[in-house]
Design a protein around this motif. Structure first.
Motif: not given
Ligand code: PYC
Length: 403
Positions: A105-107, A164-166, A258-260
């Motif tokens: 997960h990106f913020t 990463p756990p998102g 899109l993986d993330q």
């Protein structure tokens, strides 16, 4: 009654009994999870879950299924950490595939101030054992090569809080799994059963009035998301909550690209690709309170402007569906949970734009609260009382979308 707890198939209970040990108002994820943990962990099975609509047809069906624990406050991080841990083993526990998919997960940060907040969150996360780190724009591009991180963008990506756990999960399966396993243990679920009033005597709840008659109850839980203020009013107290629409949409399905999970609080957008291939997208809450789940064109226009800049490949994609949920927003962006001014009446509310990811921890801790009659330690910071003592838990910096 047609209730056959030994029957492996899910059976509905068309007849209401005159009384239950516990009545739960709201057959969404949180209400059903509370019923499940009451039965599975505390042996309390004389429970009815009531809903004026259908099973998990409110915000459980309307969220964008993101699970994460990368909050800002220590109280929030500890709480969502437990939820992530419960989610990870939920498919096995409930014997249903919730399609739990860890994506990262990106913020995104587009300003120096956002980079500072990302560092702050990363430090709090690491301190509490949650995997988060700050990465620069090149690091973002390495992990997510389809994202446009160029300097030419209107709001260039400077870096991100990377968690990463998102994950994402199949939201309906979560609710159905909890319902199935609660009912297998004797819990009844009554849909099309609207609570129209509460029986309260000498400050203590005694039951509920419904469109199908009066039901007596030893304890009552309300878990009704966008309807929280309305139901609390029946119980005679006022919540510091405003109900605001939160809109979302999905594109037509395409092959995996899109993986993330990508979120930008500054641009007010978030996106992930579902297992079906749809781009699942949303933005900030509407700028006004409303009890409505309508969708608007200006929401889509604003969202797509930023999406296309972050993901130019989406230029040819068509929107397939759009919808809204009703978000019960608190002033400090944290939930209101546990004991209330009415004895034996418990609340699970204030879910704003962050409720789905809390489903397991809410069920687990609300069940503990109801079974023991005490506020569990993990829920103490989120007690209703904090608005009287001005002891707020400001989660604003960690909410996924701007508010
Ligand atoms: O809290 O991760 C979140 C979220 C995503 C969309 C709305 N809330």
């Amino acid at each position: 009654s047609s209730k056959h707890p030994e029957d492996p198939h899910l059976r509905w209970a068309p007849e209401l009994k005159k009384s239950y040990d516990v009545v739960i108002i709201g057959a969404g994820g949180h209400g059903l999870a509370t019923a499940y943990y009451l039965a599975a962990k505390h042996g309390i099975t004389n429970v009815a879950v009531l809903d004026r609509g259908w099973l998990a047809g409110g915000n459980t069906a309307r969220n964008t299924t993101i699970v994460r624990a990368n909050y800002l406050t220590p109280e929030g991080v500890a709480f969502y950490k437990e939820s992530v841990e419960l989610f990870r083993t939920l498919s096995v526990e409930l014997d249903i595939n919730i399609m739990y998919s860890e994506r990262g997960h990106f913020t995104l940060a587009h300003t120096d101030a956002a980079m500072r907040t990302a560092r702050w969150r990363a430090e709090v996360n690491k301190h509490l054992g949650v995997d988060s780190e700050v990465i620069d724009a090149a690091g973002v591009a390495r992990i997510c090569p389809v994202m446009n991180v160029s300097d030419e963008a209107r709001y260039p990506v400077l870096g991100a809080l990377y968690h990463p756990p998102g994950a994402i999960a199949r939201h309906d399966a979560v609710a159905w799994g909890y319902a199935k396993e609660a009912m297998r243990r004797g819990v009844e679920v009554h849909t099309q059963t609207e609570v129209t009033g509460l029986l309260i005597e000498n400050g203590r709840v005694k039951g509920v009035e419904t469109n199908r008659g009066t039901i007596h109850a030893g304890k009552v839980v309300q878990a009704v998301a966008g309807a929280s203020s309305r139901v609390a009013k029946m119980a005679g107290f006022k919540l510091p909550i405003k109900t605001i629409p939160l809109q979302a949409c999905v594109s037509e399905p395409v092959k995996p690209i899109l993986d993330q999970i990508v979120v930008s609080g500054s641009l007010h957008v978030y996106i992930s690709q579902s297992a079906r291939g749809e781009m699942v997208m949303g933005g900030a809450t509407d700028p006004y309170g409303l009890y409505s789940t309508r969708s608007t064109l200006d929401f889509k226009e604003g969202l797509m402007g930023h999406m296309l800049e972050l993901f130019p490949f989406m230029g040819e994609l068509r929107i397939l569906r759009q919808w809204a949920g009703m978000a019960d927003m608190t002033p400090d962006f944290s939930p209101v949970m546990g004991l209330t001014p009415v004895e034996n009446y418990y609340i699970d509310s204030g879910w704003g734009t962050w409720g789905f990811k809390a489903t397991p921890v809410c069920g687990n801790r609300m069940a503990e609260c109801v079974a023991t009659g005490r506020q569990p330690d993990l829920l103490k910071p989120f007690a209703f009382d904090r608005f009287r003592t001005f002891d707020l838990v400001g989660e604003k910096g960690a909410a996924s979308v701007g508010h």
